[in-house]
Design a protein around this motif. Structure first.
Motif, mmCIF file in Angstrom:
data_model
loop_
_atom_site.group_PDB
_atom_site.id
_atom_site.type_symbol
_atom_site.label_atom_id
_atom_site.label_comp_id
_atom_site.label_asym_id
_atom_site.label_seq_id
_atom_site.Cartn_x
_atom_site.Cartn_y
_atom_site.Cartn_z
ATOM 1 N N GLU A 25 40.181 39.101 50.896
ATOM 2 C CA GLU A 25 41.126 39.887 50.102
ATOM 3 C C GLU A 25 40.718 39.911 48.630
ATOM 4 O O GLU A 25 40.717 40.964 47.985
ATOM 5 N N ALA A 26 40.385 38.745 48.094
ATOM 6 C CA ALA A 26 39.971 38.671 46.693
ATOM 7 C C ALA A 26 38.641 39.390 46.482
ATOM 8 O O ALA A 26 38.447 40.061 45.470
ATOM 9 N N ASP A 27 37.731 39.246 47.434
ATOM 10 C CA ASP A 27 36.446 39.944 47.333
ATOM 11 C C ASP A 27 36.658 41.448 47.215
ATOM 12 O O ASP A 27 36.069 42.104 46.358
ATOM 13 N N PHE A 28 37.502 42.002 48.090
ATOM 14 C CA PHE A 28 37.732 43.443 48.064
ATOM 15 C C PHE A 28 38.443 43.884 46.789
ATOM 16 O O PHE A 28 38.111 44.916 46.214
ATOM 17 N N MET A 29 39.405 43.104 46.341
ATOM 18 C CA MET A 29 40.157 43.505 45.163
ATOM 19 C C MET A 29 39.311 43.365 43.892
ATOM 20 O O MET A 29 39.194 44.306 43.109
ATOM 21 N N ILE A 30 38.709 42.218 43.695
ATOM 22 C CA ILE A 30 37.972 41.958 42.453
ATOM 23 C C ILE A 30 36.581 42.599 42.508
ATOM 24 O O ILE A 30 36.146 43.251 41.561
ATOM 25 N N GLY A 31 35.894 42.430 43.626
ATOM 26 C CA GLY A 31 34.577 43.051 43.784
ATOM 27 C C GLY A 31 34.659 44.566 43.818
ATOM 28 O O GLY A 31 33.822 45.262 43.235
ATOM 29 N N GLY A 32 35.686 45.084 44.504
ATOM 30 C CA GLY A 32 35.871 46.533 44.552
ATOM 31 C C GLY A 32 36.120 47.116 43.176
ATOM 32 O O GLY A 32 35.607 48.185 42.834
ATOM 33 N N PHE A 33 36.898 46.405 42.369
ATOM 34 C CA PHE A 33 37.150 46.842 40.997
ATOM 35 C C PHE A 33 35.846 46.887 40.211
ATOM 36 O O PHE A 33 35.545 47.880 39.536
ATOM 37 N N PHE A 34 35.054 45.843 40.317
ATOM 38 C CA PHE A 34 33.772 45.811 39.605
ATOM 39 C C PHE A 34 32.881 46.968 40.057
ATOM 40 O O PHE A 34 32.327 47.698 39.234
ATOM 41 N N SER A 35 32.755 47.135 41.363
ATOM 42 C CA SER A 35 31.869 48.184 41.875
ATOM 43 C C SER A 35 32.319 49.579 41.463
ATOM 44 O O SER A 35 31.492 50.458 41.220
#
Length: 90
Positions: A25-35
């Motif tokens: 969940e954190a990967d998608f939220m934080i990583g998705g924001f970065f990407s």
């Protein structure tokens, strides 16, 4: 004297840190924001994001979901973009 990392190195490190948080969940939220947004960032935005990455995932997610108040030092346009959640694909 220790050599300071280049801006490119810092962006690469931030990308890795954003996509390897420990929970999907954190990967998608934080990583998705970065990407989604990092391509147009300069150093000021990267400094903000590096500070964000130093925070606990549960806090970051609560701020993005607007269930917890955002600390003053992290408020602003970037947090508002994160709160739109338009970068999270379902």
């Amino acid at each position: 004297m220790t050599e300071q990392p280049t801006l490119a190195t810092r962006f690469a490190r931030a990308k890795f840190r954003s996509w390897h948080r420990g929970t999907r969940e954190a990967d998608f939220m934080i990583g998705g924001f970065f990407s989604r947004y990092a391509e147009g960032w300069g150093e000021p935005e990267l400094i903000w994001f590096e500070a964000l990455l130093d925070e606990d995932d549960v806090d970051i997610m609560a701020w993005a979901l607007k269930t917890q108040s955002v600390p003053p030092e992290l408020k602003g346009a970037l947090m508002e973009a994160m709160q739109r959640l338009d970068y999270v694909e379902m």
